[in-house]
Write an enzyme that holds these catalytic residues in place. Structure first.
Site, mmCIF file in Angstrom:
data_model
loop_
_atom_site.group_PDB
_atom_site.id
_atom_site.type_symbol
_atom_site.label_atom_id
_atom_site.label_comp_id
_atom_site.label_asym_id
_atom_site.label_seq_id
_atom_site.Cartn_x
_atom_site.Cartn_y
_atom_site.Cartn_z
ATOM 1 N NE ARG A 1 -1.107 2.384 3.064
ATOM 2 C CZ ARG A 1 -0.522 3.463 3.593
ATOM 3 N NH1 ARG A 1 -0.404 4.579 2.889
ATOM 4 N NH2 ARG A 1 -0.021 3.441 4.809
ATOM 5 C CG ASP A 2 3.396 4.276 3.001
ATOM 6 O OD1 ASP A 2 3.858 4.987 2.106
ATOM 7 O OD2 ASP A 2 3.353 4.637 4.194
ATOM 8 C CG HIS B 1 7.656 7.670 5.322
ATOM 9 N ND1 HIS B 1 7.450 7.180 4.059
ATOM 10 C CD2 HIS B 1 6.506 7.476 5.990
ATOM 11 C CE1 HIS B 1 6.209 6.724 3.961
ATOM 12 N NE2 HIS B 1 5.602 6.890 5.131
ATOM 13 C CB CYS C 1 2.105 10.361 1.402
ATOM 14 S SG CYS C 1 0.495 11.063 1.072
ATOM 15 C CG ASN D 1 7.108 3.472 4.569
ATOM 16 O OD1 ASN D 1 6.723 3.863 3.473
ATOM 17 N ND2 ASN D 1 6.353 3.552 5.645
HETATM 18 P P1 HMG Z 1 -12.599 14.740 -2.465
HETATM 19 O O1 HMG Z 1 -12.219 15.063 -3.873
HETATM 20 O O2 HMG Z 1 -12.795 15.879 -1.538
HETATM 21 O O3 HMG Z 1 -13.837 13.770 -2.363
HETATM 22 O O4 HMG Z 1 -11.467 13.796 -1.883
HETATM 23 P P2 HMG Z 1 -15.241 13.739 -3.030
HETATM 24 O O5 HMG Z 1 -16.165 13.154 -2.034
HETATM 25 O O6 HMG Z 1 -15.578 15.095 -3.595
HETATM 26 O O7 HMG Z 1 -15.056 12.714 -4.232
HETATM 27 C C1 HMG Z 1 -14.327 13.004 -5.403
HETATM 28 C C2 HMG Z 1 -14.458 11.832 -6.333
HETATM 29 O O8 HMG Z 1 -13.809 10.699 -5.767
HETATM 30 C C3 HMG Z 1 -15.908 11.408 -6.556
HETATM 31 O O9 HMG Z 1 -15.969 10.851 -7.842
HETATM 32 C C4 HMG Z 1 -16.088 10.309 -5.541
HETATM 33 O O10 HMG Z 1 -17.104 9.391 -5.894
HETATM 34 C C5 HMG Z 1 -14.743 9.661 -5.558
HETATM 35 P P3 HMG Z 1 -16.830 11.611 -9.015
HETATM 36 O O11 HMG Z 1 -18.189 11.781 -8.470
HETATM 37 O O12 HMG Z 1 -16.096 12.917 -9.227
HETATM 38 O O13 HMG Z 1 -16.717 10.660 -10.161
HETATM 39 N N1 HMG Z 1 -14.438 9.010 -4.278
HETATM 40 C C6 HMG Z 1 -14.080 7.720 -4.161
HETATM 41 N N2 HMG Z 1 -13.935 6.748 -5.066
HETATM 42 C C7 HMG Z 1 -13.554 5.536 -4.608
HETATM 43 N N3 HMG Z 1 -13.329 5.264 -3.310
HETATM 44 C C8 HMG Z 1 -13.446 6.235 -2.376
HETATM 45 C C9 HMG Z 1 -13.843 7.519 -2.793
HETATM 46 N N4 HMG Z 1 -14.074 8.667 -2.149
HETATM 47 C C10 HMG Z 1 -14.437 9.567 -3.062
HETATM 48 N N5 HMG Z 1 -13.195 5.947 -1.091
HETATM 49 C C11 HMG Z 1 -10.833 11.960 -0.473
HETATM 50 C C12 HMG Z 1 -11.530 13.305 -0.551
HETATM 51 C C13 HMG Z 1 -10.650 11.656 0.990
HETATM 52 C C14 HMG Z 1 -11.687 10.915 -1.148
HETATM 53 C C15 HMG Z 1 -9.442 12.075 -1.198
HETATM 54 O O14 HMG Z 1 -8.774 13.163 -0.661
HETATM 55 C C16 HMG Z 1 -8.578 10.847 -1.045
HETATM 56 O O15 HMG Z 1 -8.884 9.803 -1.587
HETATM 57 N N6 HMG Z 1 -7.467 10.983 -0.303
HETATM 58 C C17 HMG Z 1 -6.548 9.860 -0.065
HETATM 59 C C18 HMG Z 1 -5.143 10.257 -0.402
HETATM 60 C C19 HMG Z 1 -4.212 9.092 -0.111
HETATM 61 O O16 HMG Z 1 -4.528 7.943 -0.342
HETATM 62 N N7 HMG Z 1 -3.006 9.407 0.448
HETATM 63 C C20 HMG Z 1 -2.051 8.379 0.797
HETATM 64 C C21 HMG Z 1 -2.428 7.602 2.019
HETATM 65 S S1 HMG Z 1 -2.055 8.458 3.549
HETATM 66 C C22 HMG Z 1 -0.386 8.051 3.842
HETATM 67 O O17 HMG Z 1 0.268 7.498 3.006
HETATM 68 C C23 HMG Z 1 0.192 8.326 5.212
HETATM 69 C C24 HMG Z 1 0.381 7.053 6.043
HETATM 70 O O18 HMG Z 1 1.221 6.126 5.387
HETATM 71 C C25 HMG Z 1 0.980 7.399 7.419
HETATM 72 C C26 HMG Z 1 2.280 8.196 7.352
HETATM 73 O O19 HMG Z 1 3.149 7.942 6.497
HETATM 74 O O20 HMG Z 1 2.416 9.050 8.240
HETATM 75 C C27 HMG Z 1 -0.968 6.368 6.322
HETATM 76 MG MG MG Z 2 3.420 6.265 5.289
#
Ligand code: HMG
Ligand code: MG
Length: 334
Positions: free
Chosen positions: A35-36, A229, A260, A269
């Protein structure tokens, strides 16, 4: 030898003995590579390669493998085949395959894939929350509470992450008090564990100690995980600082992949191969076969066409056929 030198040596010995005695005899590794590790890769990794990677990691003995995320495909295209991954993944007995979900939409998808554990991931800073989740920290917590409430009702395990626990690429240094508060809120939502993420790898042993002292006012060490990381090369020393507080779960990524896409400057990481070697050296039990793990690392690095970020994998290559020999070397067991 001078008196000063003798005192100094005694002091170092006492500190070392005291520190190492607080390290848990067994550490659980929570693998985040599929995933990450992959989410930040620009070249799309086909579903069958993702599945094979997960299988290889499981074959090395890792029992917790974060395998996909059900985030918006518009935000992270690399994870857009999460349903195919989870539906086609053969599940090995005793292995946990959690997925990351940002909202109820992602949670519903996870349910359709017979997932037993979901991970929610509020940010520890406003700037990163806006960039990564398109909402404030408070709004993010509200959305994640909806997910956690539903998951608890459905009998699923919920893991919480807090990201940017020491520093944020947009807001700068982060005060540990705010991180402790979010951690506490995640436990109130029903999380069984909270993983503290240094998303951009700016932490040092000193900032990790300050963080631990604060967060341990709201959690027990066994409820926490550390997620480092390695951007600044501090991940292993940060980890040692954390392990000295009795932490028993560590997140890492095969081949040191990761980052990310919404955290400016974030890189890979802590590499799982390096973590296992490090733990071998401390005499900490992991039940992981490092030879098989290194094979998994080489598999994905070869596919991506880039050298592994694991220093251990680079140094050892395929010179060793037996993990006991590596363990012996790591612990300098004479
Ligand atoms: P948004 O654009 O504000 O959301 O994003 P929305 O509700 O307006 O939706 C936009 C579009 O996305 C829509 O599609 C939704 O249906 C669709 P449209 O109507 O335009 O065709 N949508 C989805 N589709 C599939 N599955 C879903 C989903 N949700 C909405 N779940 C949102 C808000 C939260 C969705 C967006 O910002 C997002 O997906 N963010 C995730 C980013 C991400 O994955 N980042 C990496 C992970 S975090 C990380 O790595 C840190 C970690 O490792 C810890 C660390 O390192 O510290 C965990
Ligand atoms: Mg991470």
């Amino acid at each position: 030898m001078t008196v000063a030198k003798t005192i100094n040596r005694k002091l170092v010995k006492t500190i070392t003995q005291r520190s190492l005695s607080t390290i848990a005899p067994q550490v659980r590794i929570y693998e985040v590579g599929p995933r990450d590790g992959l989410q930040n890769e620009s070249k799309f990794v086909p579903t069958d390669i993702k599945i094979e990677l997960i299988n290889k990691i499981a074959a090395a003995g890792i029992k917790d493998i974060e395998s996909a995320s059900f985030v918006s495909p518009k935000w992270v295209k690399q994870m857009s085949d999460g349903v195919d991954v989870m539906k086609n993944l053969p599940r090995a007995p005793g292995v946990n395959y959690p997925v990351l979900v940002p909202n109820l939409k992602g949670y519903d998808t996870a349910r359709q894939c017979n997932v037993e554990e979901v991970a929610i991931f509020p940010a520890g800073s406003e700037g990163f929350s806006q960039k990564n989740l398109n909402c404030s920290v408070e709004e993010g917590l509200k959305r994640f509470k909806l997910v956690a409430d539903q998951a608890v009702k459905d009998g699923l395990r919920v893991r919480g992450y807090v990201s940017c626990v020491v520093g944020c690429p947009y807001d700068g240094p982060i005060h540990p008090k705010g991180i402790a508060k979010i951690t506490e809120q995640l436990f109130e939502m029903g999380c069984y564990e909270v993983s503290l993420g240094d998303t951009i790898g700016v932490g040092t042993a000193g900032s990790v100690q300050r963080l631990m002292r604060e967060v341990l006012t709201v959690a027990k060490p066994e409820q926490l995980a550390l997620h480092f990381h390695d951007t600044y090369g501090q991940a292993l020393s940060n980890l040692l600082a954390g392990l000295e507080y009795g932490i028993k779960t560590v997140d890492s990524s095969i081949s040191g992949l990761g980052g990310c896409p919404y955290a400016r400057g974030a890189s890979g990481n802590l590499a799982t191969e390096d973590l296992v070697y490090f733990l071998y050296g401390l005499g900490v039990n992991t039940h992981i076969d490092l030879v098989k793990l290194m094979e998994a690392g080489r598999y994905i690095s070869n596919y991506l066409g880039k050298p592994t970020e694991s220093k251990v994998n680079r140094a050892l290559g395929d010179r060793f056929k037996n993990h006991n020999d590596i363990a012996k070397m790591a612990s300098c067991d004479v």
